[in-house]
Motif scaffolding. Structure first.
Motif, PDB file in Angstrom:
ATOM      1  N   ALA A 161       0.775  -1.161  -0.027  1.00 54.89           N
ATOM      2  CA  ALA A 161      -0.082   0.080  -0.277  1.00 54.89           C
ATOM      3  C   ALA A 161       0.870   1.194   0.028  1.00 54.89           C
ATOM      4  O   ALA A 161       0.610   2.040  -0.787  1.00 54.89           O
ATOM      5  N   ILE A 162       2.012   1.329   0.755  1.00 54.15           N
ATOM      6  CA  ILE A 162       2.801   2.375   0.884  1.00 54.15           C
ATOM      7  C   ILE A 162       3.614   2.579  -0.671  1.00 54.15           C
ATOM      8  O   ILE A 162       3.659   3.668  -0.924  1.00 54.15           O
ATOM      9  N   ALA A 163       3.903   1.195  -1.090  1.00 54.29           N
ATOM     10  CA  ALA A 163       4.683   1.371  -2.403  1.00 54.29           C
ATOM     11  C   ALA A 163       3.959   1.997  -3.639  1.00 54.29           C
ATOM     12  O   ALA A 163       4.444   2.825  -4.216  1.00 54.29           O
ATOM     13  N   ASP A 167      -1.383  10.035   6.659  1.00 51.22           N
ATOM     14  CA  ASP A 167      -2.455   9.613   6.878  1.00 51.22           C
ATOM     15  C   ASP A 167      -2.805   8.192   6.547  1.00 51.22           C
ATOM     16  O   ASP A 167      -2.828   7.982   5.268  1.00 51.22           O
ATOM     17  N   PRO A 168      -2.980   7.372   7.370  1.00 53.40           N
ATOM     18  CA  PRO A 168      -3.240   5.869   7.010  1.00 53.40           C
ATOM     19  C   PRO A 168      -4.488   5.665   6.009  1.00 53.40           C
ATOM     20  O   PRO A 168      -4.244   4.626   5.101  1.00 53.40           O
ATOM     21  N   THR A 169      -5.400   6.329   6.273  1.00 55.31           N
ATOM     22  CA  THR A 169      -6.531   6.328   5.259  1.00 55.31           C
ATOM     23  C   THR A 169      -6.169   6.622   3.815  1.00 55.31           C
ATOM     24  O   THR A 169      -6.578   5.826   2.998  1.00 55.31           O
ATOM     25  N   THR A 219      -5.937   3.577   0.907  1.00 51.52           N
ATOM     26  CA  THR A 219      -6.997   3.928  -0.082  1.00 51.52           C
ATOM     27  C   THR A 219      -6.300   3.882  -1.454  1.00 51.52           C
ATOM     28  O   THR A 219      -6.635   3.409  -2.437  1.00 51.52           O
ATOM     29  N   ASP A 220      -5.250   5.271  -1.425  1.00 50.63           N
ATOM     30  CA  ASP A 220      -4.508   5.244  -2.841  1.00 50.63           C
ATOM     31  C   ASP A 220      -3.904   4.015  -3.141  1.00 50.63           C
ATOM     32  O   ASP A 220      -3.527   3.689  -4.464  1.00 50.63           O
ATOM     33  N   GLN A 278      -5.736  -0.821 -10.191  1.00 53.58           N
ATOM     34  CA  GLN A 278      -5.793  -0.331 -11.575  1.00 53.58           C
ATOM     35  C   GLN A 278      -4.664  -0.989 -12.384  1.00 53.58           C
ATOM     36  O   GLN A 278      -4.672  -1.361 -13.411  1.00 53.58           O
ATOM     37  N   MET A 279      -3.558  -1.240 -11.854  1.00 54.97           N
ATOM     38  CA  MET A 279      -2.373  -1.945 -12.365  1.00 54.97           C
ATOM     39  C   MET A 279      -2.767  -3.269 -12.661  1.00 54.97           C
ATOM     40  O   MET A 279      -2.507  -3.731 -13.858  1.00 54.97           O
TER      41      MET A 279
END
Length: 398
Positions: A252-254, A378-380, A384-385, A392-393
């Motif tokens: 998620a972070i990456a 911000d964890p949310t 989410t992103d 999408q990938m």
């Protein structure tokens, strides 16, 4: 018609020794059953070969081993206060029966089965509470005035059993309820062969055993009381869950676009937090600085592998440094204070193993609780992103 009599005892009470002898004299049983298994009787009366240090480390059941040692220590301390060796009332029953030329039967479940089922049946939270209570007992038992003879009073015993049941329901089931049933099975089997049976059991089992003797049809089948505990492998499940969460978090972070520096910082904090807490707990156990350094070095990796534990590596280093011997097992059991126990190399090695694992586990929990505030993101938004971009990938690829 078979006549069965139960005698309730406290395991470190001189009065219980006298009660047992009086009961055999007065009742004149055809056989005397004692709440011992063959292994515990042997350990009370003979020199038992001790396992090697390599065997102890290979088993890896450090938490269970510490619980067994601490329970033995507490019983020894109470025995020292009262001047009665633990198990004396059972040995007195055996000696008295032999004096009257009466056969003796060992009617308790194998202690190894009981300990395995006791530890295996308890949940994680129950184990944490139980170990905390044991550690508190190490401090509080010394110097405290103990009325051991009151432990044969059924009102006192019932209250104590109920408190333990509230504290650890699953532990109480293995330690009390199952053994009540097992003892009742054995007593009834003796009753099918002898007319007068005297059973010497701990006072905490009197009511449960008597209840089963009054209603034998309620007894659970004997094989269910000795079967291996085959619950879910929670250690591996939790370990796999931690690994999955860690990988998802990093993914998620990456993919969130916050930058490579944040991703590297998140990984660095994983190493730092799990390693530091494992090292601190190793030092708190009295471990050598090299053992603490080992715990620090491997914790980030072992916390992501369900079949490895930081404590194993720390214990291996500690054993190389302290060079414990198998003969130290008796020294641990004979120790008069907790400080004396901690000075024994074998105890130190096992304590290091257990606490290094505890520190690593706390580090994992702390990481997931505080990583986002520490990174200042911000964890949310990140989650989410991150997952949106990953989705999408994947859609673009397929």
């Amino acid at each position: 018609m078979t006549e069965i009599r139960l005698v309730g005892t406290a395991h470190v009470s001189q009065k219980s020794v006298e009660d047992v002898r009086a009961a055999i004299e007065e009742f004149e049983p055809d056989i005397v059953g004692v709440e011992l298994d063959r292994g515990r009787y042997t350990s009370l009366t003979e020199e038992v070969p001790e396992p090697s240090v390599a065997d102890i480390l290979k088993r890896g059941n450090f938490g269970q081993l510490l619980v067994q040692w601490v329970l033995t220590y507490i019983q020894q301390r109470i025995g020292a206060e009262t001047g009665v060796k633990p198990g004396s009332e059972m040995l007195a029953a055996i000696e008295e029966a032999q004096t009257h030329q009466k056969p003796v039967a060992f009617i308790d479940r194998d202690i190894r089965i009981t300990l395995a089922r006791f530890w295996g049946n308890m949940g994680v939270w129950e184990k944490i509470k139980f170990i905390g209570a044991l550690l508190y007992s190490l401090v509080s038992v010394e110097g405290e005035e103990i009325d051991v003879d009151a432990l044969t009073n059924q009102d006192v015993v019932s209250a104590a059993m109920e408190e333990f049941r509230k504290f650890s329901p699953r532990g109480a089931q293995a330690l009390i309820d199952e053994r009540d049933a097992y003892l009742a099975h054995q007593v009834l089997m003796l009753g099918s062969r002898y007319e007068r049976v005297l059973a010497v059991v701990g006072a905490g089992h009197i009511q449960g055993v008597q209840r089963y003797l009054d209603a034998p049809e309620t007894l659970p089948p004997l094989p269910t009381l000795t079967a291996e505990v085959k619950g879910l492998p929670w250690g591996k499940i939790i370990g796999a869950t931690v690994t999955g969460l860690f990988l998802l978090l990093f993914a998620a972070i990456a993919f969130s676009g916050v930058g490579l520096d944040v991703l590297l910082a998140a990984f660095a904090y994983w190493i730092l937090i799990t390693g530091a807490l494992s090292a601190v707990f190793t030092l708190a156990a009295g471990g050598h600085p090299l053992s603490a350094a080992t715990a620090f070095t491997v914790s980030w990796m072992t916390s992501l592998n369900p079949v490895l534990a930081a404590g194993w590596f720390a214990a291996a280093v500690e054993a190389k440094i302290r060079k414990p011997t198998a003969g130290e097992l008796r020294q641990i059991i004979a120790a008069e204070t907790f400080s004396e126990m901690r000075r024994i190399p074998l105890f130190r090695v096992v304590l290091v193993a257990a606490l290094a694992n505890v520190g690593c586990t706390i580090g994992v929990v702390a990481y997931f609780l505080f990583i986002f505030p520490v990174l200042g993101i911000d964890p949310t938004v990140v989650i989410t992103d991150g997952f949106s971009n990953m989705l999408q990938m994947i859609q673009a690829l397929f």
